[in-house]
Write a protein that holds these residues in place. Structure first.
Motif, PDB file in Angstrom:
ATOM      1  N   THR A 285       4.685 -11.304  -3.004  1.00  0.00           N
ATOM      2  CA  THR A 285       4.533 -11.140  -1.555  1.00  0.00           C
ATOM      3  C   THR A 285       3.364 -10.225  -1.203  1.00  0.00           C
ATOM      4  OG1 THR A 285       6.161  -9.385  -1.693  1.00  0.00           O
ATOM      5  CG2 THR A 285       6.944 -11.544  -1.006  1.00  0.00           C
ATOM      6  N   ALA A 286       3.265  -9.121  -1.881  1.00  0.00           N
ATOM      7  CA  ALA A 286       2.219  -8.169  -1.517  1.00  0.00           C
ATOM      8  C   ALA A 286       2.050  -7.129  -2.616  1.00  0.00           C
ATOM      9  CB  ALA A 286       2.590  -7.466  -0.211  1.00  0.00           C
ATOM     10  N   PRO A 287       0.936  -6.423  -2.604  1.00  0.00           N
ATOM     11  CA  PRO A 287       0.815  -5.268  -3.497  1.00  0.00           C
ATOM     12  C   PRO A 287       1.573  -4.068  -2.938  1.00  0.00           C
ATOM     13  CG  PRO A 287      -1.233  -5.624  -2.310  1.00  0.00           C
ATOM     14  CD  PRO A 287      -0.320  -6.735  -1.936  1.00  0.00           C
ATOM     15  N   TYR A 288       1.987  -3.187  -3.824  1.00  0.00           N
ATOM     16  CA  TYR A 288       2.759  -2.015  -3.419  1.00  0.00           C
ATOM     17  C   TYR A 288       2.153  -0.753  -4.006  1.00  0.00           C
ATOM     18  CZ  TYR A 288       6.338  -5.148  -1.747  1.00  0.00           C
ATOM     19  OH  TYR A 288       7.000  -6.108  -1.051  1.00  0.00           O
ATOM     20  N   LEU A 289       2.285   0.317  -3.255  1.00  0.00           N
ATOM     21  CA  LEU A 289       1.846   1.623  -3.725  1.00  0.00           C
ATOM     22  C   LEU A 289       3.038   2.558  -3.710  1.00  0.00           C
ATOM     23  CD1 LEU A 289      -0.491   3.688  -4.380  1.00  0.00           C
ATOM     24  CD2 LEU A 289      -0.526   4.157  -1.939  1.00  0.00           C
ATOM     25  N   ARG A 290       3.261   3.201  -4.845  1.00  0.00           N
ATOM     26  CA  ARG A 290       4.336   4.182  -4.884  1.00  0.00           C
ATOM     27  C   ARG A 290       3.754   5.558  -5.129  1.00  0.00           C
ATOM     28  NH1 ARG A 290       8.263   1.578  -9.016  1.00  0.00           N
ATOM     29  NH2 ARG A 290       6.349   0.473  -9.515  1.00  0.00           N
ATOM     30  N   VAL A 291       4.156   6.483  -4.332  1.00  0.00           N
ATOM     31  CA  VAL A 291       3.709   7.861  -4.492  1.00  0.00           C
ATOM     32  C   VAL A 291       4.922   8.669  -4.904  1.00  0.00           C
ATOM     33  CG1 VAL A 291       2.655   9.830  -3.365  1.00  0.00           C
ATOM     34  CG2 VAL A 291       1.993   7.529  -2.698  1.00  0.00           C
ATOM     35  N   ALA A 292       4.839   9.282  -6.067  1.00  0.00           N
ATOM     36  CA  ALA A 292       6.003   9.994  -6.584  1.00  0.00           C
ATOM     37  C   ALA A 292       5.601  11.399  -6.987  1.00  0.00           C
ATOM     38  CB  ALA A 292       6.589   9.271  -7.781  1.00  0.00           C
ATOM     39  N   LYS A 293       6.557  12.296  -6.827  1.00  0.00           N
ATOM     40  CA  LYS A 293       6.349  13.643  -7.322  1.00  0.00           C
ATOM     41  C   LYS A 293       7.026  13.731  -8.674  1.00  0.00           C
ATOM     42  CE  LYS A 293       6.228  18.214  -5.723  1.00  0.00           C
ATOM     43  NZ  LYS A 293       6.439  18.491  -7.138  1.00  0.00           N
ATOM     44  N   THR A 294       6.374  14.329  -9.627  1.00  0.00           N
ATOM     45  CA  THR A 294       6.979  14.461 -10.945  1.00  0.00           C
ATOM     46  C   THR A 294       7.538  15.866 -11.088  1.00  0.00           C
ATOM     47  OG1 THR A 294       4.899  15.193 -11.897  1.00  0.00           O
ATOM     48  CG2 THR A 294       5.332  12.854 -11.956  1.00  0.00           C
ATOM     49  N   PRO A 295       8.503  16.089 -11.918  1.00  0.00           N
ATOM     50  CA  PRO A 295       9.210  15.066 -12.696  1.00  0.00           C
ATOM     51  C   PRO A 295      10.466  14.540 -11.999  1.00  0.00           C
ATOM     52  CG  PRO A 295       9.755  17.250 -13.493  1.00  0.00           C
ATOM     53  CD  PRO A 295       8.855  17.448 -12.318  1.00  0.00           C
ATOM     54  N   GLN A 296      10.780  15.059 -10.808  1.00  0.00           N
ATOM     55  CA  GLN A 296      12.101  14.740 -10.268  1.00  0.00           C
ATOM     56  C   GLN A 296      12.081  13.884  -9.011  1.00  0.00           C
ATOM     57  OE1 GLN A 296      13.063  18.829 -10.244  1.00  0.00           O
ATOM     58  NE2 GLN A 296      14.703  18.602 -11.726  1.00  0.00           N
ATOM     59  N   GLY A 297      10.924  13.462  -8.615  1.00  0.00           N
ATOM     60  CA  GLY A 297      10.876  12.679  -7.388  1.00  0.00           C
ATOM     61  C   GLY A 297      10.666  13.579  -6.199  1.00  0.00           C
ATOM     62  N   PRO A 298      10.744  13.120  -5.003  1.00  0.00           N
ATOM     63  CA  PRO A 298      11.124  11.778  -4.595  1.00  0.00           C
ATOM     64  C   PRO A 298       9.989  10.752  -4.760  1.00  0.00           C
ATOM     65  CG  PRO A 298      10.553  13.090  -2.686  1.00  0.00           C
ATOM     66  CD  PRO A 298      10.435  13.990  -3.871  1.00  0.00           C
ATOM     67  N   THR A 299      10.350   9.516  -4.601  1.00  0.00           N
ATOM     68  CA  THR A 299       9.376   8.436  -4.696  1.00  0.00           C
ATOM     69  C   THR A 299       9.290   7.717  -3.365  1.00  0.00           C
ATOM     70  OG1 THR A 299      10.052   8.136  -6.979  1.00  0.00           O
ATOM     71  CG2 THR A 299       8.715   6.404  -5.994  1.00  0.00           C
ATOM     72  N   LEU A 300       8.081   7.594  -2.858  1.00  0.00           N
ATOM     73  CA  LEU A 300       7.870   6.827  -1.637  1.00  0.00           C
ATOM     74  C   LEU A 300       7.261   5.493  -2.024  1.00  0.00           C
ATOM     75  CD1 LEU A 300       6.024   9.589   0.418  1.00  0.00           C
ATOM     76  CD2 LEU A 300       8.463   9.284   0.162  1.00  0.00           C
ATOM     77  N   THR A 301       7.860   4.420  -1.540  1.00  0.00           N
ATOM     78  CA  THR A 301       7.312   3.102  -1.822  1.00  0.00           C
ATOM     79  C   THR A 301       6.673   2.539  -0.563  1.00  0.00           C
ATOM     80  OG1 THR A 301       9.069   2.747  -3.410  1.00  0.00           O
ATOM     81  CG2 THR A 301       7.836   0.813  -2.709  1.00  0.00           C
ATOM     82  N   PHE A 302       5.406   2.204  -0.673  1.00  0.00           N
ATOM     83  CA  PHE A 302       4.692   1.618   0.455  1.00  0.00           C
ATOM     84  C   PHE A 302       4.308   0.195   0.122  1.00  0.00           C
ATOM     85  CE2 PHE A 302       3.733   6.158   0.668  1.00  0.00           C
ATOM     86  CZ  PHE A 302       4.061   6.432   1.979  1.00  0.00           C
ATOM     87  N   LYS A 303       4.396  -0.631   1.138  1.00  0.00           N
ATOM     88  CA  LYS A 303       3.860  -1.982   0.998  1.00  0.00           C
ATOM     89  C   LYS A 303       2.448  -1.962   1.559  1.00  0.00           C
ATOM     90  CE  LYS A 303       5.041  -6.669   2.462  1.00  0.00           C
ATOM     91  NZ  LYS A 303       6.005  -7.419   3.268  1.00  0.00           N
ATOM     92  N   ILE A 304       1.515  -2.487   0.796  1.00  0.00           N
ATOM     93  CA  ILE A 304       0.132  -2.511   1.263  1.00  0.00           C
ATOM     94  C   ILE A 304      -0.095  -3.811   2.024  1.00  0.00           C
ATOM     95  CG2 ILE A 304      -2.276  -2.409   0.585  1.00  0.00           C
ATOM     96  CD1 ILE A 304      -1.425  -1.003  -1.956  1.00  0.00           C
ATOM     97  N   HIS A 305      -0.175  -3.703   3.337  1.00  0.00           N
ATOM     98  CA  HIS A 305      -0.374  -4.912   4.132  1.00  0.00           C
ATOM     99  C   HIS A 305      -1.795  -5.421   4.023  1.00  0.00           C
ATOM    100  CE1 HIS A 305       3.328  -5.549   6.599  1.00  0.00           C
ATOM    101  NE2 HIS A 305       3.612  -4.416   5.999  1.00  0.00           N
ATOM    102  N   GLU A 306      -2.723  -4.499   4.145  1.00  0.00           N
ATOM    103  CA  GLU A 306      -4.132  -4.871   4.029  1.00  0.00           C
ATOM    104  C   GLU A 306      -4.863  -3.766   3.306  1.00  0.00           C
ATOM    105  OE1 GLU A 306      -5.759  -5.499   7.838  1.00  0.00           O
ATOM    106  OE2 GLU A 306      -5.165  -7.576   7.978  1.00  0.00           O
ATOM    107  N   TYR A 307      -5.871  -4.157   2.598  1.00  0.00           N
ATOM    108  CA  TYR A 307      -6.690  -3.105   1.980  1.00  0.00           C
ATOM    109  C   TYR A 307      -8.129  -3.591   1.853  1.00  0.00           C
ATOM    110  CZ  TYR A 307      -6.290  -5.669  -2.437  1.00  0.00           C
ATOM    111  OH  TYR A 307      -6.345  -6.625  -3.409  1.00  0.00           O
ATOM    112  N   SER A 308      -9.035  -2.653   1.900  1.00  0.00           N
ATOM    113  CA  SER A 308     -10.445  -2.937   1.632  1.00  0.00           C
ATOM    114  C   SER A 308     -10.924  -1.933   0.606  1.00  0.00           C
ATOM    115  CB  SER A 308     -11.279  -2.802   2.895  1.00  0.00           C
ATOM    116  OG  SER A 308     -10.749  -3.584   3.910  1.00  0.00           O
ATOM    117  N   LEU A 309     -11.761  -2.409  -0.280  1.00  0.00           N
ATOM    118  CA  LEU A 309     -12.234  -1.531  -1.336  1.00  0.00           C
ATOM    119  C   LEU A 309     -13.399  -0.694  -0.838  1.00  0.00           C
ATOM    120  CD1 LEU A 309     -12.224  -4.212  -4.138  1.00  0.00           C
ATOM    121  CD2 LEU A 309     -10.444  -2.579  -3.580  1.00  0.00           C
ATOM    122  N   ALA A 310     -13.713   0.304  -1.619  1.00  0.00           N
ATOM    123  CA  ALA A 310     -14.847   1.165  -1.257  1.00  0.00           C
ATOM    124  C   ALA A 310     -16.128   0.347  -1.193  1.00  0.00           C
ATOM    125  CB  ALA A 310     -14.981   2.291  -2.269  1.00  0.00           C
ATOM    126  N   ILE A 311     -16.219  -0.616  -2.077  1.00  0.00           N
ATOM    127  CA  ILE A 311     -17.454  -1.405  -2.125  1.00  0.00           C
ATOM    128  C   ILE A 311     -17.564  -2.313  -0.899  1.00  0.00           C
ATOM    129  CG2 ILE A 311     -16.533  -3.333  -3.464  1.00  0.00           C
ATOM    130  CD1 ILE A 311     -19.242  -3.159  -5.007  1.00  0.00           C
TER     131      ILE A 311
END
Lengths: 319, 341
Positions: B98-124
């Motif tokens: 369906t889509a790419p996802y980005l997860r941002v997590a803090k180590t070692p115990q979390g929490p983990t945020l899961t984001f769905k990437i609706h749109e993205y453009s690269l640096a280039i």
């Protein structure tokens, strides 16, 4: 194939020998024999062009034509002409020219070809007499083939009897390639999902709005930094007078920090008393970062002095 | 001859390894420096790999720019390395149908945020769309500032996002920071209506106010200016340059600096803040928040309220299936840690 390679060799032979002549005196005798070869090379230059052209769209029949021309040139002419025309079509060189012109040119070409081939035969014969004798049967076989009428099909002249098979194979390959291409395309599309190649709406109102927000944040930070650092700026810590001022300021900052402390601890103790229903509020939650501990109380309690960036971002929220 | 042999025979001494103190702490402010890993879970297509590279560049300098991952590396491997390296945050890219996802997590115990990437453009992509893409060589020498806007304080999942992202970059101490080290800025803007977070990355440039482009360039570059089409030398000064005047200079973007910055920006003059986009840009949607590192109880789920609708459920399952494998690893990891404690 055998004939063809032979011809090429024979063509090369005089060149090689001439090279040898320069080295040794023995070659002088042979030089007389092959004197005509120098002129022949000149003629060959023209021919080389034609041969090169042929090599591009290689047909095994090409060189045999030249050989066979000696005997039955009249019969072969139409066949060759057909092929020539086919080549022309494939290369799309002279599409605009009328067919009459084409024919005329073809004939001229043919004439040259015959001459050359005769020359070649005449000269080379001492080298390949053995071969020509032995290949009479071979020649006959080729004659038969070349006499055959070539059907005008898409595939061109195919010697194999399994014309249908080849056609099927080609068609299959085509279908396979198409399917493969489609699968690849689909995969690529799935992979590129969400990727906006070029932001078409570059610097539209939304982007400008975002840039505005970011600029505001930067300006706020820079102003705060300016305020904090320019106060200290004029003071030289080595001078006693300035040192006093700096000390006072530090003291004031320290006491202001102290003044806040009890309030802060109250807040945190309150949170403990409530009992953590929401996981981040638990005591041991994210213990590694003390800042995260009171993440939801931070906005209320802390002033802008004690932590740099977080407060700026939160102050942006208010806008 | 035996003498020589004896010389060679040195008793084995275990080398005393001086444990190099990791610079986990900023030497001026004393704050802990957050470090990050950016890696992918599962195989990514080319454009997402590029996005991963862009994110790594964005997270510089406290990130592993050339982190090598193997197919068999699981989350536990990264976690094991993260401890000694002082890595505090994981950014994980993954991809489903369906889509790419980005997860941002803090180590070692979390929490983990899961984001769905609706749109993205690269640096280039961003650089291509610009007339003059800008990249001074010390652009990535310092970590970026971060600006979060529109998140508010009412909703807890939103304020959790703010805390996580605030702590992903080192905090700035106003009293000691050098403005020359503020070169980049990361913006996260929450749109309440669409529930999308706009992720942008800009470079910060300071320009003196009221100085024409020609003079500025002349002072900056120290190159002999082209005077061919001018009648007099004074024209060079008096004739207004084009570019800078056409841009709307608003007072809001003007700052005064505590000290001189470079050749052109003097503390006595006002400077204008100009931002230019660097990329990558993303529009993210928060899908869920987990307590642990890609595991544990779900604290927030976007689809929690509307479980009746099937389409959204299936979408969530997609992510779930991706994480199930990792859950095993991290669960065992947690057990180990509990034992240690």
């Amino acid at each position: 194939m055998a004939e063809e390679t032979q011809i090429q060799e024979s063509g090369n032979v005089p060149m090689k020998r001439r090279l040898g002549q320069k080295k040794g005196g023995k070659g002088k005798k042979k030089m007389k024999v092959y004197k005509g070869s120098g002129e022949k090379v000149k003629v060959n230059k023209k021919m080389q062009k034609i041969f090169r052209k042929r090599a591009r769209d290689y047909n095994s029949d090409d060189d045999e034509e030249g050989e066979d021309d000696d005997d039955e040139g009249d019969e072969l002419v139409p066949v060759i002409r057909n092929k020539k025309n086919q080549r022309r079509e494939s290369e799309e060189v002279d599409d605009e020219k009328s067919s009459d012109d084409d024919d005329g040119e073809d004939r001229e070409d043919k004439g040259e070809e015959f001459e050359v081939s005769e020359d070649e035969d005449g000269e080379i014969q001492p080298g390949i007499t053995k071969f020509t004798k032995g290949s009479s049967a071979f020649r006959k076989a080729f004659m038969k083939i070349t006499k055959k009428k070539v059907a005008d099909s898409v595939l061109g002249p195919v010697l194999s009897a399994h014309k249908k098979l080849i056609a099927e194979k080609l068609a299959e390959e085509e279908v396979e390639r198409k399917v493969k291409g489609e699968v690849k395309k689909e995969k690529h599309i799935v992979g590129e999902k969400g990727h906006v190649q070029l932001p078409a709406n570059f610097l539209d109102t939304h982007e400008k709005f975002l840039i505005g927000i970011a600029t505001k944040g930067v300006v706020k930070l820079f102003n705060a930094v300016n305020k904090a650092q320019s106060a200290k700026k004029g003071l030289n810590p080595e001078r006693a007078k300035d040192a006093k001022v700096i000390k006072q300021k530090k003291r004031a900052a320290f006491f202001s920090e102290l003044g806040k402390k009890p309030y802060k601890s109250e807040a945190s103790s309150k949170a403990e008393g409530e009992g953590p229903s929401w996981a981040p509020l638990r005591d041991n939650f994210m213990l590694t970062n003390s800042k995260l501990k009171d993440w939801d109380k931070m906005h209320d309690t802390t002033g802008p002095e004690d932590s740099g960036m977080p407060t700026y971002s939160s102050s942006d929220d208010e806008d | 001859m035996p003498r020589f042999r004896n010389k060679k025979r040195v008793p084995f001494v275990k080398p005393v390894v001086k444990k190099q103190q990791q610079q986990n702490v900023d030497h001026i402010t004393g704050d802990r420096i957050p470090r990050s890993f950016v890696f992918s879970r599962g195989k990514l297509p080319g454009s997402l790999k590029q996005l991963q590279a862009d994110l790594r560049k964005l997270m510089l300098p406290y990130t592993a720019l050339k982190l090598k991952e193997k197919k068999r590396n699981n989350l536990k491997d990264f976690l094991n390395v993260a401890g000694p390296m002082g890595v505090t945050h994981f950014l994980m890219l993954s991809k489903t149908a369906t889509a790419p996802y980005l997860r941002v997590a803090k180590t070692p115990q979390g929490p983990t945020l899961t984001f769905k990437i609706h749109e993205y453009s690269l640096a280039i992509d961003v650089a291509r769309s610009q007339l003059r893409p800008r990249c001074p060589k010390d652009l990535f020498a310092n970590s970026p500032l971060i600006v979060l806007s529109g998140f508010g304080k009412e909703e807890r999942h939103l304020s959790l996002i703010t805390t996580v992202f605030q702590n992903i970059f080192p905090a700035i101490d106003i009293n000691t920071v050098k403005l020359s080290s503020c070169q980049r800025i990361v913006l996260l803007n929450y749109n309440k209506d669409t529930k999308l977070i706009d992720f942008r990355h800009f470079s910060i440039r300071l320009q003196p106010v009221g100085v024409s482009r020609r003079i500025r360039k002349f002072v900056q570059n120290h190159q002999v200016p082209d005077l061919r089409d001018l009648q007099d030398v004074s024209d060079f000064v008096t004739k207004a340059g084009y570019g800078s005047e056409s841009e709307a200079d608003d007072e809001a973007a003007h700052v005064s600096l505590p000290s001189d910055l470079g050749r052109v920006n003097r503390s006595t003059n006002k400077s204008a803040v100009k931002l230019q986009e660097l990329g990558p840009r993303m529009s993210l949607q928060l899908i869920k928040i987990e307590e642990g590192l890609c595991s544990g109880g779900v604290m927030f789920s976007e689809y929690e309220n509307s479980k009746g609708s099937k389409t959204q459920d299936t979408e969530e399952e997609h992510i779930g299936s991706d994480e199930d494998m990792e859950e095993e690893h991290s669960e065992s990891e947690e057990d180990e840690e509990n034992l240690n404690n």
